[in-house]
Design an enzyme around this catalytic site. Structure first.
Site, PDB file in Angstrom:
ATOM      1  N   LYS A 147     -52.542   2.098  43.325  1.00 23.03           N
ATOM      2  CA  LYS A 147     -52.403   0.550  43.385  1.00 23.03           C
ATOM      3  C   LYS A 147     -51.716   0.484  44.852  1.00 23.03           C
ATOM      4  O   LYS A 147     -52.300  -0.470  45.631  1.00 23.03           O
ATOM      5  CB  LYS A 147     -51.459  -0.079  42.433  1.00 23.03           C
ATOM      6  CG  LYS A 147     -52.228  -0.102  41.108  1.00 23.03           C
ATOM      7  CD  LYS A 147     -51.185  -0.458  39.886  1.00 23.03           C
ATOM      8  CE  LYS A 147     -51.890  -0.296  38.712  1.00 23.03           C
ATOM      9  NZ  LYS A 147     -51.207  -0.505  37.427  1.00 23.03           N
ATOM     10  N   GLN A 153     -45.031  -1.790  35.655  1.00 25.76           N
ATOM     11  CA  GLN A 153     -45.985  -0.671  35.005  1.00 25.76           C
ATOM     12  C   GLN A 153     -45.594  -0.495  33.608  1.00 25.76           C
ATOM     13  O   GLN A 153     -44.361  -0.278  33.609  1.00 25.76           O
ATOM     14  CB  GLN A 153     -45.773   0.459  36.218  1.00 25.76           C
ATOM     15  CG  GLN A 153     -46.670   1.533  35.539  1.00 25.76           C
ATOM     16  CD  GLN A 153     -48.221   1.342  35.734  1.00 25.76           C
ATOM     17  OE1 GLN A 153     -48.472   0.612  36.777  1.00 25.76           O
ATOM     18  NE2 GLN A 153     -48.908   1.543  34.777  1.00 25.76           N
ATOM     19  N   ASP A 203     -51.070  -9.440  36.196  1.00 25.56           N
ATOM     20  CA  ASP A 203     -51.596  -8.678  35.164  1.00 25.56           C
ATOM     21  C   ASP A 203     -52.254  -9.541  34.153  1.00 25.56           C
ATOM     22  O   ASP A 203     -52.822  -9.258  33.007  1.00 25.56           O
ATOM     23  CB  ASP A 203     -50.859  -7.457  34.353  1.00 25.56           C
ATOM     24  CG  ASP A 203     -50.897  -6.060  35.045  1.00 25.56           C
ATOM     25  OD1 ASP A 203     -51.836  -5.853  35.683  1.00 25.56           O
ATOM     26  OD2 ASP A 203     -49.940  -5.292  34.690  1.00 25.56           O
TER      27      ASP A 203
END
Ligand code: NAD
Length: 277
Positions: free
Chosen positions: A48, A92, A115
């Site tokens: 990422k 994460q 997200d």
């Protein structure tokens, strides 16, 4: 059979984001929080970061030890929420077992939720007004972008989704439904999975089980999206037996190089969108 090339599409999205970012005085900043040293999670975060660099987005990775307390993690997120220089936050997953995932997700400011996991964003997204929600769940959004890129018609198709998680199965079913597909969601309690998958015009598999889908479970000409990531030594495999299924499918995503890169690209798309807002 044609490949749905996620790597190629991700490159295109990143180039477009780079143009958008270059026009902005203040560069978007994505803060990534990694708790522990799970090898797969470390790889994802590193990738990422590389994609961010390509798009001109500033990424900051906070690497925390596996024994970080929930209280400490909440305090760190609170600080990122208040930091005016941070446009978007991504924690994460998975988190260590002693940390309550829901609590952490709900602590992220919805205006910085890269997200689309926060219930406020997820709720808006489910209400079927995608323009109204600022962000979209990255993997499902990437899947739909991939289908659109290859001009795969979704309306009127029977889509079967295998998996019902909040990050893939449920939101991808929702996106396909919004686009006029008839959607069936299967999961670990589904009896006779093959009876369902054989009906699929579009088959999305997100179970995390290598070789779950074999050729005899797929209709000829089906469009197959393999979301699964299964690590075997240093290699990565999907949930679909690519060798046999690719002979029957009209379109199929490879693993690696399919859904994975597009997911990261859409995470950055969310980041740029949050920075603009
Ligand atoms: P999850 O473990 O939260 O959910 C898995 C789902 O699969 C569950 O709903 C479960 O009921 C279902 N399932 C498990 N075994 C099954 C079986 N035998 N038959 C039918 N259904 C079964 O996982 P997730 O977070 O949704 O991720 C799924 C997979 O996708 C994993 O391999 C994950 O690594 C991968 N993934 C990839 C990306 C990407 O960018 N490529 C993004 C997210 C997740």
């Amino acid at each position: 059979m044609a490949l749905l090339d996620g790597k190629k599409l991700a490159g295109k999205i990143i180039r477009d984001l780079k143009k958008q970012v270059s026009r902005r005085k203040k560069k978007p900043v994505l803060a990534m929080v990694l708790v522990g040293s799970d090898p797969a999670s470390s790889i994802y975060v590193r990738r990422k970061g590389i994609f961010c660099e390509e798009a001109g987005i500033i990424s900051k990775t906070l690497r925390l030890p596996a024994d970080t307390s929930e209280k400490k993690l909440l305090a760190i997120i609170n600080k990122l929420n208040k930091d005016k220089n941070v446009s978007a936050i991504m924690v994460q997953l998975p988190l260590p077992k002693h940390i309550n995932k829901t609590k952490i997700i709900e602590s992220i400011d919805p205006k910085k939720d890269a997200d689309c996991l926060h219930p406020e964003n997820f709720g808006k997204f489910v209400q079927a007004n995608e323009e109204y929600s600022i962000v979209a769940p990255a993997t499902p959004f990437g899947i739909v972008r991939l289908l659109e890129e290859y001009k795969v018609k979704i309306e009127g198709k029977h889509a079967i989704v295998v998996g019902r998680s909040n990050i893939v199965g449920k939101p991808v079913a929702q996106l396909l439904l919004n686009r006029g597909a008839t959607v069936t969601v299967c999961h670990r309690h589904t009896k006779n999975l093959a009876a369902f998958t054989r009906q699929a015009d579009i088959l999305v598999v997100a179970a995390g089980k290598r070789n779950l889908i074999r050729a005899n479970m797929v209709k000829r000409g089906a469009i197959v999206i393999d979301v699964g990531v299964n690590h075997v030594g240093k290699k990565i495999f999907g949930d679909v037996d690519f060798g046999s299924v690719s002979k029957k499918a009209s379109y199929i995503t490879p693993v690696p190089g399919g859904v994975g890169p597009v997911t990261i690209a859409m995470l950055l798309w969310n980041t740029v969108r949050l920075a603009k807002k």
